[in-house]
Scaffold this motif. Sequence first.
Motif, mmCIF file in Angstrom:
data_model
loop_
_atom_site.group_PDB
_atom_site.id
_atom_site.type_symbol
_atom_site.label_atom_id
_atom_site.label_comp_id
_atom_site.label_asym_id
_atom_site.label_seq_id
_atom_site.Cartn_x
_atom_site.Cartn_y
_atom_site.Cartn_z
ATOM 1 N N PRO A 58 0.873 -1.137 -0.172
ATOM 2 C CA PRO A 58 0.132 -0.134 -0.052
ATOM 3 C C PRO A 58 0.788 1.285 0.125
ATOM 4 O O PRO A 58 1.793 1.565 0.937
ATOM 5 C CB PRO A 58 -0.764 -0.083 1.431
ATOM 6 C CG PRO A 58 0.283 -1.226 2.323
ATOM 7 C CD PRO A 58 0.784 -1.845 1.249
ATOM 8 N N ALA A 59 0.649 1.996 -0.938
ATOM 9 C CA ALA A 59 1.539 3.157 -1.119
ATOM 10 C C ALA A 59 0.688 4.306 -1.793
ATOM 11 O O ALA A 59 0.888 5.260 -2.339
ATOM 12 C CB ALA A 59 2.695 3.032 -2.215
ATOM 13 N N ALA A 60 -0.480 4.635 -1.145
ATOM 14 C CA ALA A 60 -1.422 5.635 -1.343
ATOM 15 C C ALA A 60 -1.685 6.539 -0.364
ATOM 16 O O ALA A 60 -2.483 7.507 -0.295
ATOM 17 C CB ALA A 60 -2.776 5.016 -1.877
ATOM 18 N N GLY A 61 -0.676 6.818 0.621
ATOM 19 C CA GLY A 61 -0.964 7.484 1.735
ATOM 20 C C GLY A 61 -0.229 9.016 1.477
ATOM 21 O O GLY A 61 0.567 9.044 0.503
ATOM 22 N N SER A 62 -0.586 9.928 2.290
ATOM 23 C CA SER A 62 -0.166 11.184 1.725
ATOM 24 C C SER A 62 0.822 11.734 2.738
ATOM 25 O O SER A 62 1.644 12.885 2.534
ATOM 26 C CB SER A 62 -1.428 12.142 2.267
ATOM 27 O OG SER A 62 -1.779 12.478 3.340
ATOM 28 N N GLY A 63 1.072 11.117 4.052
ATOM 29 C CA GLY A 63 2.337 11.296 4.702
ATOM 30 C C GLY A 63 2.155 12.589 5.546
ATOM 31 O O GLY A 63 3.097 13.261 5.734
ATOM 32 N N ALA A 64 1.007 12.652 6.086
ATOM 33 C CA ALA A 64 0.624 13.895 6.707
ATOM 34 C C ALA A 64 1.671 14.342 7.878
ATOM 35 O O ALA A 64 1.728 15.293 8.245
ATOM 36 C CB ALA A 64 -0.957 13.781 7.222
ATOM 37 N N ARG A 65 1.539 13.176 8.807
ATOM 38 C CA ARG A 65 2.410 13.362 9.976
ATOM 39 C C ARG A 65 4.007 13.807 9.526
ATOM 40 O O ARG A 65 4.649 14.397 10.282
ATOM 41 C CB ARG A 65 2.575 12.177 10.889
ATOM 42 C CG ARG A 65 1.142 12.036 11.558
ATOM 43 C CD ARG A 65 1.188 10.487 12.229
ATOM 44 N NE ARG A 65 0.931 9.439 11.209
ATOM 45 C CZ ARG A 65 0.818 8.027 11.560
ATOM 46 N NH1 ARG A 65 1.170 7.858 12.862
ATOM 47 N NH2 ARG A 65 1.072 7.332 10.719
ATOM 48 N N SER A 109 -6.982 0.635 0.744
ATOM 49 C CA SER A 109 -6.023 0.437 -0.176
ATOM 50 C C SER A 109 -5.616 -0.907 -0.471
ATOM 51 O O SER A 109 -5.649 -1.506 -1.693
ATOM 52 C CB SER A 109 -4.590 1.373 0.087
ATOM 53 O OG SER A 109 -4.976 2.603 -0.084
ATOM 54 N N ALA A 169 4.741 0.722 2.178
ATOM 55 C CA ALA A 169 5.672 1.401 1.371
ATOM 56 C C ALA A 169 6.662 1.854 2.158
ATOM 57 O O ALA A 169 7.850 2.213 1.941
ATOM 58 C CB ALA A 169 4.856 2.238 0.517
ATOM 59 N N ALA A 170 6.240 2.583 3.377
ATOM 60 C CA ALA A 170 7.018 3.379 4.466
ATOM 61 C C ALA A 170 7.974 2.370 5.113
ATOM 62 O O ALA A 170 8.695 3.291 6.047
ATOM 63 C CB ALA A 170 6.102 4.293 5.134
ATOM 64 N N LYS A 197 9.138 1.940 10.563
ATOM 65 C CA LYS A 197 8.147 2.839 9.320
ATOM 66 C C LYS A 197 8.608 4.297 9.438
ATOM 67 O O LYS A 197 8.701 4.870 10.636
ATOM 68 C CB LYS A 197 6.709 2.615 9.874
ATOM 69 C CG LYS A 197 5.959 3.247 8.964
ATOM 70 C CD LYS A 197 4.399 2.712 9.046
ATOM 71 C CE LYS A 197 3.724 2.863 10.246
ATOM 72 N NZ LYS A 197 3.165 4.380 10.284
ATOM 73 N N LYS A 209 5.468 10.702 1.835
ATOM 74 C CA LYS A 209 6.799 10.263 2.236
ATOM 75 C C LYS A 209 7.459 9.386 1.416
ATOM 76 O O LYS A 209 8.825 9.116 1.425
ATOM 77 C CB LYS A 209 6.881 10.161 3.630
ATOM 78 C CG LYS A 209 5.861 8.664 4.009
ATOM 79 C CD LYS A 209 5.629 8.620 5.323
ATOM 80 C CE LYS A 209 4.619 7.609 5.558
ATOM 81 N NZ LYS A 209 4.281 7.245 6.933
ATOM 82 N N GLY A 255 -7.244 3.719 -1.693
ATOM 83 C CA GLY A 255 -8.514 4.100 -0.949
ATOM 84 C C GLY A 255 -8.169 5.118 -0.102
ATOM 85 O O GLY A 255 -7.172 5.582 0.124
ATOM 86 N N ALA A 256 -9.329 5.336 0.923
ATOM 87 C CA ALA A 256 -9.037 6.609 1.840
ATOM 88 C C ALA A 256 -8.734 6.222 2.828
ATOM 89 O O ALA A 256 -7.749 7.018 3.836
ATOM 90 C CB ALA A 256 -10.573 7.012 2.225
ATOM 91 N N THR A 257 -8.365 4.890 3.397
ATOM 92 C CA THR A 257 -7.679 4.136 4.387
ATOM 93 C C THR A 257 -6.424 3.182 3.947
ATOM 94 O O THR A 257 -6.871 2.582 2.817
ATOM 95 C CB THR A 257 -8.431 3.745 5.489
ATOM 96 O OG1 THR A 257 -9.184 2.486 4.857
ATOM 97 C CG2 THR A 257 -9.528 4.633 6.045
HETATM 98 N N1 CTP Z 1 -1.600 4.328 2.889
HETATM 99 C C1 CTP Z 1 -2.396 3.643 1.657
HETATM 100 N N2 CTP Z 1 -3.613 4.304 1.627
HETATM 101 C C2 CTP Z 1 -3.854 5.089 2.611
HETATM 102 C C3 CTP Z 1 -3.242 5.171 3.861
HETATM 103 C C4 CTP Z 1 -1.940 4.745 4.101
HETATM 104 O O1 CTP Z 1 -1.997 2.979 1.079
HETATM 105 N N3 CTP Z 1 -5.140 5.654 2.315
HETATM 106 C C5 CTP Z 1 -0.249 3.434 3.192
HETATM 107 C C6 CTP Z 1 1.004 4.288 3.243
HETATM 108 O O2 CTP Z 1 1.300 4.990 2.010
HETATM 109 C C7 CTP Z 1 2.097 3.649 3.843
HETATM 110 C C8 CTP Z 1 1.292 2.721 4.715
HETATM 111 O O3 CTP Z 1 -0.106 2.678 4.091
HETATM 112 O O4 CTP Z 1 2.801 3.064 3.034
HETATM 113 C C9 CTP Z 1 1.513 2.745 6.297
HETATM 114 O O5 CTP Z 1 0.729 4.079 6.570
HETATM 115 P P1 CTP Z 1 1.216 5.282 7.142
HETATM 116 O O6 CTP Z 1 2.509 5.183 7.762
HETATM 117 O O7 CTP Z 1 0.200 5.781 8.184
HETATM 118 O O8 CTP Z 1 1.417 6.434 6.062
HETATM 119 P P2 CTP Z 1 0.367 7.737 5.531
HETATM 120 O O9 CTP Z 1 -1.057 7.297 5.915
HETATM 121 O O10 CTP Z 1 0.905 8.252 4.226
HETATM 122 O O11 CTP Z 1 0.981 8.815 6.891
HETATM 123 P P3 CTP Z 1 0.150 9.660 7.713
HETATM 124 O O12 CTP Z 1 -0.648 8.753 8.570
HETATM 125 O O13 CTP Z 1 1.255 10.502 8.621
HETATM 126 O O14 CTP Z 1 -0.597 10.482 6.727
#
Ligand code: CTP
Length: 228
Positions: free
Chosen positions: A9-16, A86, A109-110, A210, A23, A80-82
């Motif tokens: 899963p590599a669809a996150g935004s890396g908000a933190r 994804s 992915a992280a 991570k 990221k 997806g949204a979470t």
């Molecule tokens: N991920 C994803 N789809 C999402 C949220 C997360 O595929 N909607 C993936 C991230 O890309 C990451 C993994 O799940 O590889 C672990 O999530 P996390 O470390 O929380 O990454 P982010 O959600 O991008 O970071 P943050 O919570 O800080 O925004």
Amino acid sequence: MPRHYAIVPAAGSGARFGAEKPKQYLDLLGRPLIFHTLAALTAHPAIERVWVVLSPDDAEWSRHDWLALGPKLETVRCGGATRAASVTNGLRAAAMAAADDDWILVHDAARPCLSAAMLDALVAGLADDPVGGILAVPVADTLKRADAAQRVAATEPRDGLWQAQTPQMFRYGRLLEALENCPGVTDEAGAIEALGLAPKLVRGDSTNLKVTYPADLALAAMILRARQ
Ligand code: CTP
Ligand code: MG
């Protein structure tokens, strides 16, 4: 013999993390962070294919060259949204190839510092397991519960507590069913647990961190450089 596949899963935004881009695309020793993650998976002889789940509006993936990772890699733009959404969407995309009894390794992915030794330990340790399991490490620090003023309200016992990592390895059919039944979970094991099953804890180590905050990226660079 069941086959082994990976979903990343590599669809996150890396908000933190708070960078200008997600990221997983930040520079780590001259490559995008996720390159190292994917290299660990594509290099393993047991893993036949690796699906990377991107956000539908990902603008970064196509800016980089992934040829060095070889032919096992496949991208799907169905994030997806979470994280759970994804992964579920990635599993559905893998339906063409994966049979119910095949093993799926879901890996963040992280987490770019997954070593061949840890991956071997997971794959070998679960080969005959009826449920599957995850890489994890026993909690080492003393745990404090905070109150609203960020003062210690209590010291929590850490006996028997482990930190869950990835990869998390389960059978394809059961994992998809588990996630569809339980979409609110934060990891795959949580969905399997909700079926009443007990995933195995395969001991990993803390180098499989991570990347969440900027300090983690510096640590990941040190870990990978020390292995070169
Ligand atoms: N991920 C994803 N789809 C999402 C949220 C997360 O595929 N909607 C993936 C991230 O890309 C990451 C993994 O799940 O590889 C672990 O999530 P996390 O470390 O929380 O990454 P982010 O959600 O991008 O970071 P943050 O919570 O800080 O925004
Ligand atoms: Mg997140």
